[in-house]
Write an enzyme that holds these catalytic residues in place. Structure first.
Site, short mmCIF file in Angstrom:
data_model
loop_
_atom_site.label_atom_id
_atom_site.label_comp_id
_atom_site.label_asym_id
_atom_site.label_seq_id
_atom_site.Cartn_x
_atom_site.Cartn_y
_atom_site.Cartn_z
CE1 TYR A 170 -3.84 2.33 0.61
CE2 TYR A 170 -2.62 3.29 2.31
CZ TYR A 170 -3.67 3.24 1.47
OH TYR A 170 -4.62 4.34 1.68
CE LYS A 174 -3.73 4.65 -2.12
NZ LYS A 174 -4.81 5.08 -2.96
#
Length: 318
Positions: A170, A174
């Site tokens: 994750y 991002k």
């Protein structure tokens, strides 16, 4: 006259959450907005069985005073992206605003286990859905901007800090989106097309409202379940940030950088739809007694040796 009247925008990933809020607020500012995603009435996308559709988003754009155009697009399929951009060229001859908010990782993120215990297949799919799709869409949409030597590209991410986001895949996704905005800005530096990244704060998305058993009308009650929810923002808040950026004649000075909805609210003077002006970084630092943004080498070194502990509350992914 509204500030974006006559402008043409594409919000890729407009079905729900930040994408829906951004599309609606671009409409509020007068824009024509292509709202794309995979969930249409009678044919929800695979993955989480949520009720939101791109047609509903387009209707919100209309209701706010713009013109919403719903187009079903799988942004991982090159032919569908090409067809979308050819349609925009055919119908309008240009594109003024591109917002890349494609996500699709709700069921893929693994918070808690270290990376060597996580699923490589899930991580790869998340990267393909949330990074490759952005690059593929930009590849075919940005020429519509370069040809007119004008435009704004907004990469929607999670967080404007260098701190760890709680899961390696994750975090990689991002941070990659932020880097994508920077890299595009370098290639676009001899044009008047601006690429930048933007993060919302604690987003009061449809899924978050359901998670905490509240609606937008009584959202503050969600703080009884999760205290940080008191500083949450509706998807319209980051939407107004995008509209403000798109209307700013000096937005070029922001090229290649990452911005936060709460900082832009103070810079441009907008509020959330309920009249509030939440500031996530100040809330975080006040609540957790630790810096929100780690931006320099000395602070990063302190974080590595444990003298600064960054905190990511255990929220569902929006």
């Amino acid at each position: 006259m509204k500030p974006l009247e006559g402008r043409i925008a594409l919000v890729a990933g407009a079905t729900r959450g930040a994408g829906r809020g951004i599309a609606a607020m671009l409409g509020e500012a007068g824009a024509t907005v292509y709202c794309t995603g995979r969930s249409v009435r009678g044919q929800p996308a695979s993955g989480p069985k949520r009720p939101e559709t791109i047609e509903e988003t387009a209707e919100l754009v209309d209701a706010r005073g713009g013109r919403g155009i719903a187009v079903r697009v799988d942004h991982s399929v090159e032919e569908e992206v090409i067809a979308l951009c050819e349609r925009i060229r055919r119908e309008h001859g240009r594109l003024d605003v591109l917002v890349n908010d494609i996500w699709g990782g709700e069921q893929l993120v693994e918070f808690g286990p270290p990376f060597w215990k996580q699923s490589p297949a899930k991580g790869q799919l998340m990267f393909e859905r949330a990074v490759f799709t952005h690059l593929l869409t930009s590849r075919y949409a940005v020429p519509l901007m370069v040809e007119q030597d004008r435009g704004l590209i907004v990469e929607v991410t999670d967080g404007n800090s260098f701190s760890y986001r709680g899961s390696l895949w994750y975090d990689l996704v991002k941070m990659s989106v932020i880097r994508l905005a920077f890299g595009m800005s370098r290639d676009l530096r001899r044009t008047k097309v601006t690429a930048l990244a933007l993060t919302p704060g604690f987003l009061r998305s449809e899924e978050m409202l359901e998670t905490f058993g509240v609606t937008e009308a009584n959202w503050r009650d969600g703080a009884k379940v999760e205290p940080d929810f008191i500083c949450s923002e509706s998807p319209f808040f980051v939407g107004r940030a995008v509209a403000a950026l798109a209307a700013d004649p000096r937005v070029r000075s922001k090229a290649g950088r990452v911005f936060a909805s709460w900082d832009l609210a103070r810079e441009y003077g907008f509020t959330d739809v309920d009249g509030t002006q939440p500031h996530w970084a100040e809330h975080f630092e006040r609540t957790y007694r630790t810096p929100y943004k780690i931006a320099d080498e000395a602070a990063y070194a302190s974080w590595l040796d444990g003298s600064i502990e960054t905190v990511r509350p255990n929220w569902p992914v929006y």
